[in-house]
Enzyme design. Structure first.
Site, PDB file in Angstrom:
ATOM      1  N   ASP A  33      -8.192   5.931  10.859  1.00  0.00           N
ATOM      2  CA  ASP A  33      -8.241   6.125   9.406  1.00  0.00           C
ATOM      3  C   ASP A  33      -8.469   7.607   9.125  1.00  0.00           C
ATOM      4  OD1 ASP A  33      -9.023   4.007   6.809  1.00  0.00           O
ATOM      5  OD2 ASP A  33      -9.293   6.178   6.567  1.00  0.00           O
ATOM      6  N   LEU A  35      -9.679   8.823   6.478  1.00  0.00           N
ATOM      7  CA  LEU A  35     -10.784   9.007   5.522  1.00  0.00           C
ATOM      8  C   LEU A  35     -10.341   9.901   4.362  1.00  0.00           C
ATOM      9  CD1 LEU A  35     -13.961   9.244   7.824  1.00  0.00           C
ATOM     10  CD2 LEU A  35     -13.040   7.251   6.599  1.00  0.00           C
ATOM     11  N   ALA A  79      -2.954   1.125   6.641  1.00  0.00           N
ATOM     12  CA  ALA A  79      -3.123   2.452   6.032  1.00  0.00           C
ATOM     13  C   ALA A  79      -2.008   2.742   5.038  1.00  0.00           C
ATOM     14  CB  ALA A  79      -3.132   3.530   7.120  1.00  0.00           C
ATOM     15  N   THR A 121       3.165  -5.287   0.003  1.00  0.00           N
ATOM     16  CA  THR A 121       2.749  -5.743  -1.321  1.00  0.00           C
ATOM     17  C   THR A 121       3.866  -6.497  -2.019  1.00  0.00           C
ATOM     18  OG1 THR A 121       2.165  -4.918  -3.522  1.00  0.00           O
ATOM     19  CG2 THR A 121       3.421  -3.437  -2.133  1.00  0.00           C
ATOM     20  N   ASP A 122       3.478  -7.380  -2.941  1.00  0.00           N
ATOM     21  CA  ASP A 122       4.481  -8.086  -3.757  1.00  0.00           C
ATOM     22  C   ASP A 122       5.183  -7.140  -4.734  1.00  0.00           C
ATOM     23  OD1 ASP A 122       2.383  -7.675  -5.542  1.00  0.00           O
ATOM     24  OD2 ASP A 122       2.141  -9.796  -6.078  1.00  0.00           O
ATOM     25  N   GLU A 123       4.625  -5.933  -4.917  1.00  0.00           N
ATOM     26  CA  GLU A 123       5.217  -5.009  -5.901  1.00  0.00           C
ATOM     27  C   GLU A 123       6.590  -4.517  -5.490  1.00  0.00           C
ATOM     28  OE1 GLU A 123       2.679  -1.943  -7.306  1.00  0.00           O
ATOM     29  OE2 GLU A 123       0.922  -3.224  -7.303  1.00  0.00           O
ATOM     30  N   TYR A 148       4.623   4.378  -5.841  1.00  0.00           N
ATOM     31  CA  TYR A 148       3.879   3.607  -4.835  1.00  0.00           C
ATOM     32  C   TYR A 148       4.720   2.451  -4.311  1.00  0.00           C
ATOM     33  CZ  TYR A 148       0.955  -0.175  -3.083  1.00  0.00           C
ATOM     34  OH  TYR A 148       0.470  -1.201  -2.329  1.00  0.00           O
ATOM     35  N   LYS A 152       6.342   1.701  -0.547  1.00  0.00           N
ATOM     36  CA  LYS A 152       6.057   0.498   0.255  1.00  0.00           C
ATOM     37  C   LYS A 152       7.362  -0.247   0.554  1.00  0.00           C
ATOM     38  CE  LYS A 152       2.634  -0.956   1.432  1.00  0.00           C
ATOM     39  NZ  LYS A 152       1.758  -0.689   2.628  1.00  0.00           N
ATOM     40  N   LYS A 187      -9.758   0.847  -8.798  1.00  0.00           N
ATOM     41  CA  LYS A 187      -8.945  -0.346  -9.027  1.00  0.00           C
ATOM     42  C   LYS A 187      -9.526  -1.195 -10.172  1.00  0.00           C
ATOM     43  CE  LYS A 187      -5.958   0.435  -5.617  1.00  0.00           C
ATOM     44  NZ  LYS A 187      -6.578   1.175  -4.573  1.00  0.00           N
ATOM     45  N   HIS A 274       4.662   0.137 -16.482  1.00  0.00           N
ATOM     46  CA  HIS A 274       3.731  -0.938 -16.112  1.00  0.00           C
ATOM     47  C   HIS A 274       4.432  -2.271 -15.817  1.00  0.00           C
ATOM     48  CE1 HIS A 274      -0.526  -2.643 -17.282  1.00  0.00           C
ATOM     49  NE2 HIS A 274      -0.141  -3.004 -16.063  1.00  0.00           N
TER      50      HIS A 274
HETATM   51  P1  NAD Z   1      -7.152   1.458   0.204  1.00  0.00           P
HETATM   52  O1  NAD Z   1      -6.599   2.595  -0.589  1.00  0.00           O
HETATM   53  O2  NAD Z   1      -8.460   0.873  -0.191  1.00  0.00           O
HETATM   54  O3  NAD Z   1      -7.288   1.897   1.746  1.00  0.00           O
HETATM   55  C1  NAD Z   1      -6.322   2.669   2.393  1.00  0.00           C
HETATM   56  C2  NAD Z   1      -6.943   3.246   3.655  1.00  0.00           C
HETATM   57  O4  NAD Z   1      -5.931   3.970   4.366  1.00  0.00           O
HETATM   58  C3  NAD Z   1      -8.090   4.228   3.401  1.00  0.00           C
HETATM   59  O5  NAD Z   1      -9.168   3.961   4.247  1.00  0.00           O
HETATM   60  C4  NAD Z   1      -7.468   5.592   3.687  1.00  0.00           C
HETATM   61  O6  NAD Z   1      -8.416   6.537   4.177  1.00  0.00           O
HETATM   62  C5  NAD Z   1      -6.455   5.227   4.768  1.00  0.00           C
HETATM   63  N1  NAD Z   1      -5.353   6.195   4.834  1.00  0.00           N
HETATM   64  C6  NAD Z   1      -4.637   6.700   3.789  1.00  0.00           C
HETATM   65  N2  NAD Z   1      -3.719   7.584   4.261  1.00  0.00           N
HETATM   66  C7  NAD Z   1      -3.861   7.619   5.612  1.00  0.00           C
HETATM   67  C8  NAD Z   1      -3.198   8.328   6.652  1.00  0.00           C
HETATM   68  N3  NAD Z   1      -2.192   9.178   6.393  1.00  0.00           N
HETATM   69  N4  NAD Z   1      -3.593   8.108   7.920  1.00  0.00           N
HETATM   70  C9  NAD Z   1      -4.610   7.243   8.198  1.00  0.00           C
HETATM   71  N5  NAD Z   1      -5.272   6.563   7.261  1.00  0.00           N
HETATM   72  C10 NAD Z   1      -4.907   6.743   5.984  1.00  0.00           C
HETATM   73  O7  NAD Z   1      -5.998   0.371   0.225  1.00  0.00           O
HETATM   74  P2  NAD Z   1      -6.099  -1.221   0.284  1.00  0.00           P
HETATM   75  O8  NAD Z   1      -6.182  -1.739  -1.096  1.00  0.00           O
HETATM   76  O9  NAD Z   1      -7.095  -1.622   1.297  1.00  0.00           O
HETATM   77  O10 NAD Z   1      -4.631  -1.569   0.820  1.00  0.00           O
HETATM   78  C11 NAD Z   1      -4.384  -1.718   2.215  1.00  0.00           C
HETATM   79  C12 NAD Z   1      -2.943  -2.118   2.428  1.00  0.00           C
HETATM   80  O11 NAD Z   1      -2.679  -3.344   1.767  1.00  0.00           O
HETATM   81  C13 NAD Z   1      -1.932  -1.111   1.875  1.00  0.00           C
HETATM   82  O12 NAD Z   1      -0.850  -1.030   2.778  1.00  0.00           O
HETATM   83  C14 NAD Z   1      -1.480  -1.736   0.554  1.00  0.00           C
HETATM   84  O13 NAD Z   1      -0.175  -1.331   0.232  1.00  0.00           O
HETATM   85  C15 NAD Z   1      -1.567  -3.206   0.900  1.00  0.00           C
HETATM   86  N6  NAD Z   1      -1.794  -4.131  -0.233  1.00  0.00           N
HETATM   87  C16 NAD Z   1      -2.872  -3.955  -1.048  1.00  0.00           C
HETATM   88  C17 NAD Z   1      -3.113  -4.878  -2.058  1.00  0.00           C
HETATM   89  C18 NAD Z   1      -4.310  -4.762  -2.981  1.00  0.00           C
HETATM   90  O14 NAD Z   1      -4.443  -5.564  -3.896  1.00  0.00           O
HETATM   91  N7  NAD Z   1      -5.225  -3.829  -2.769  1.00  0.00           N
HETATM   92  C19 NAD Z   1      -2.237  -5.952  -2.241  1.00  0.00           C
HETATM   93  C20 NAD Z   1      -1.136  -6.078  -1.381  1.00  0.00           C
HETATM   94  C21 NAD Z   1      -0.936  -5.177  -0.375  1.00  0.00           C
HETATM   95  O1  TDX Z   2      -8.673   0.348 -15.837  1.00  0.00           O
HETATM   96  C1  TDX Z   2      -7.679  -0.352 -15.654  1.00  0.00           C
HETATM   97  N1  TDX Z   2      -7.257  -1.156 -16.679  1.00  0.00           N
HETATM   98  C2  TDX Z   2      -6.172  -1.981 -16.570  1.00  0.00           C
HETATM   99  O2  TDX Z   2      -5.841  -2.692 -17.533  1.00  0.00           O
HETATM  100  C3  TDX Z   2      -6.946  -0.385 -14.402  1.00  0.00           C
HETATM  101  C4  TDX Z   2      -7.395   0.485 -13.256  1.00  0.00           C
HETATM  102  C5  TDX Z   2      -5.867  -1.230 -14.298  1.00  0.00           C
HETATM  103  N2  TDX Z   2      -5.478  -2.003 -15.347  1.00  0.00           N
HETATM  104  C6  TDX Z   2      -4.357  -2.958 -15.166  1.00  0.00           C
HETATM  105  C7  TDX Z   2      -3.118  -2.429 -14.498  1.00  0.00           C
HETATM  106  C8  TDX Z   2      -2.601  -3.656 -13.758  1.00  0.00           C
HETATM  107  O3  TDX Z   2      -1.836  -4.462 -14.645  1.00  0.00           O
HETATM  108  O4  TDX Z   2      -4.869  -3.971 -14.294  1.00  0.00           O
HETATM  109  C9  TDX Z   2      -3.865  -4.425 -13.398  1.00  0.00           C
HETATM  110  C10 TDX Z   2      -4.320  -4.199 -11.957  1.00  0.00           C
HETATM  111  O5  TDX Z   2      -4.345  -2.786 -11.743  1.00  0.00           O
HETATM  112  P1  TDX Z   2      -4.633  -2.144 -10.294  1.00  0.00           P
HETATM  113  O6  TDX Z   2      -5.976  -2.581  -9.817  1.00  0.00           O
HETATM  114  O7  TDX Z   2      -4.355  -0.691 -10.391  1.00  0.00           O
HETATM  115  O8  TDX Z   2      -3.594  -2.918  -9.371  1.00  0.00           O
HETATM  116  P2  TDX Z   2      -1.973  -2.978  -9.346  1.00  0.00           P
HETATM  117  O9  TDX Z   2      -1.348  -1.798  -9.957  1.00  0.00           O
HETATM  118  O10 TDX Z   2      -1.586  -4.335  -9.846  1.00  0.00           O
HETATM  119  O11 TDX Z   2      -1.734  -2.886  -7.753  1.00  0.00           O
HETATM  120  C11 TDX Z   2      -2.614  -3.562  -6.828  1.00  0.00           C
HETATM  121  O12 TDX Z   2      -2.030  -4.723  -6.325  1.00  0.00           O
HETATM  122  C12 TDX Z   2      -0.925  -4.554  -5.473  1.00  0.00           C
HETATM  123  C13 TDX Z   2      -3.015  -2.633  -5.694  1.00  0.00           C
HETATM  124  O13 TDX Z   2      -3.614  -1.457  -6.205  1.00  0.00           O
HETATM  125  C14 TDX Z   2      -1.825  -2.299  -4.830  1.00  0.00           C
HETATM  126  O14 TDX Z   2      -2.218  -1.519  -3.710  1.00  0.00           O
HETATM  127  C15 TDX Z   2      -1.190  -3.583  -4.351  1.00  0.00           C
HETATM  128  O15 TDX Z   2      -0.011  -3.295  -3.677  1.00  0.00           O
END
Ligand code: NAD
Ligand code: TDX
Length: 332
Positions: A33, A35, A79, A121-123, A148, A152, A187, A274
């Site tokens: 990672d 960081l 990551a 991600t589903d996005e 983003y 992906k 988030k 959005h």
């Molecule tokens: P996050 O941003 O919380 O964590 C990402 C981590 O990757 C961090 O610890 C960061 O330091 C590390 N990182 C970033 N760039 C790096 C690099 N170049 N080399 C090494 N490490 C690096 O993200 P998350 O929400 O835990 O998401 C993790 C994975 O899941 C991602 O691939 C994201 O696309 C996917 N995902 C997230 C969600 C969600 O709801 N959060 C949903 C679907 C898929």
């Molecule tokens: O303050 C806020 N108010 C608000 O209304 C923020 C931060 C977000 N939102 C809305 C935007 C989205 O419709 O809430 C929803 C969720 O927002 P995020 O937490 O930014 O998530 P989203 O953009 O849906 O993406 C997340 O899910 C898919 C993760 O961040 C991604 O990494 C993952 O791929």
């Protein structure tokens, strides 16, 4: 026993994955990672030791990745740059980490014949209309909206190309929105909880009709483990727990669970481009691998998440002011 190399293991989903692997298997884990602002070594506090090694480094650093992949049986690739709003301000780290980083891992897995599971991600599928009964399936065409999600989507295509062209033993998963402990305060859900804990108000983008399909992070990670153990090479599995909720309802539920009036939130500027609605059809994962979500009650999962942020202020406090200053500068 397998040797797992977990990229992004100090982030939200990756750190929860490490907790789960150490608790439920006998695997050895190395976390790689960088960081970045999103990584936090405290998310792995108490775990470092015989079974867990931490390496700070970049997944786009070919020399480092070569050495680490050579010593692994499985690469679990979390990551990424993960926040849509950040990608609208500066897409460049998304291209480097999500595309060049994934490419670098694929090349090392190819050279050393190491199994890869790619987390996505589903996005990548774009969005659905609010009144559309359809959900995303593995056959839905790619139509990403943001830098983003485009990065992906590109990383998914790279993984499939390396499977087909070079025989890399990879699986992929595309999951919906996760919630739970250790999620960064940028988030949606952690931002609203910590705003309230800070004496502030939740911030809803636009009218808040946008729908996200919420899944608890432990359910996501249980599915990832099932795919690594029993998934078919080259296949894509969609992970979701039938958790569709609009953003306004989520904010009102958080306010109610935290003892505040349901209308004690602010409308702020909407996100550019959005996505309206995400929804996952996870029947392939359920039918083939027998996976089921354990968290079926969103409100109970949300209450537990609120309790976690209440109890772990020392974990989120250092990031809070800078994140809110960034949002305020953009009218959000
Ligand atoms: P996050 O941003 O919380 O964590 C990402 C981590 O990757 C961090 O610890 C960061 O330091 C590390 N990182 C970033 N760039 C790096 C690099 N170049 N080399 C090494 N490490 C690096 O993200 P998350 O929400 O835990 O998401 C993790 C994975 O899941 C991602 O691939 C994201 O696309 C996917 N995902 C997230 C969600 C969600 O709801 N959060 C949903 C679907 C898929
Ligand atoms: O303050 C806020 N108010 C608000 O209304 C923020 C931060 C977000 N939102 C809305 C935007 C989205 O419709 O809430 C929803 C969720 O927002 P995020 O937490 O930014 O998530 P989203 O953009 O849906 O993406 C997340 O899910 C898919 C993760 O961040 C991604 O990494 C993952 O791929």
């Amino acid at each position: 026993m397998s040797r797992y190399l977990v990229t992004g293991g100090a982030g939200f989903i990756g750190s929860n994955f490490v907790h789960q692997v150490l608790a439920t298997t006998d695997h050895q884990v190395t976390v790689l990672d960088a960081l970045t602002y999103a990584g936090n070594k405290d998310s792995l506090a108490g775990l470092l030791g015989d079974r867990l090694t931490f390496v700070q480094g970049d997944i786009a650093d070919a020399g480092l990745v070569e050495d680490l992949v050579a010593g692994a049986d499985v690469v679990v690739h979390f990551a990424a740059e993960s926040h849509n709003d950040n990608s609208l301000r500066d897409p460049s780290p998304f291209i480097r980490t999500n595309l060049v980083g994934t490419f670098t891992l694929l090349e090392a897995c190819r050279r050393h014949d190491v199994r890869l599971h790619h987390i996505s991600t589903d996005e990548v599928y774009g969005d659905l209309e609010l009144d559309d009964p359809a959900k995303f399936t593995p056959d839905t065409p790619y139509r990403p909206s943001s830098p983003y999600s485009a990065s992906k989507a590109g990383s998914d295509h790279l993984v499939r190309a390396w499977v087909r062209s070079f025989g890399v033993a990879a699986t992929l998963s595309n999951c919906s929105n996760n919630y739970g402990p250790y999620q960064h305060v940028e988030k949606f859900i952690p931002r609203q909880i910590t705003n309230i804990l800070d004496g502030g108000r939740p911030k809803l983008y636009g009218a808040g009709v946008n729908v996200r399909d919420w899944i608890h992070v432990e359910d996501h990670n249980a599915a990832v483990l099932a795919i690594i153990e029993r998934g078919r090479i080259g296949q894509t599995y969609l992970i979701g727990a039938d958790g569709e909720k609009d953003n306004r309802t989520v904010i009102e539920t958080i306010l109610r669970l935290m003892g505040r009036p349901a209308d004690a939130y602010d409308h702020v500027a909407d996100r550019s481009g959005h996505d309206l609605r995400y929804a996952i059809d996870s029947s392939k994962l359920r039918d083939e691998l027998g996976w089921q979500p354990a968290y079926r009650d969103f409100e109970a999962g949300l209450a537990a998440t609120i309790a976690w942020y209440e109890a772990h202020e020392a974990w989120w406090r250092p990031q809070k002011a800078a994140v809110e200053a960034g949002y305020a500068a953009r009218g959000q």
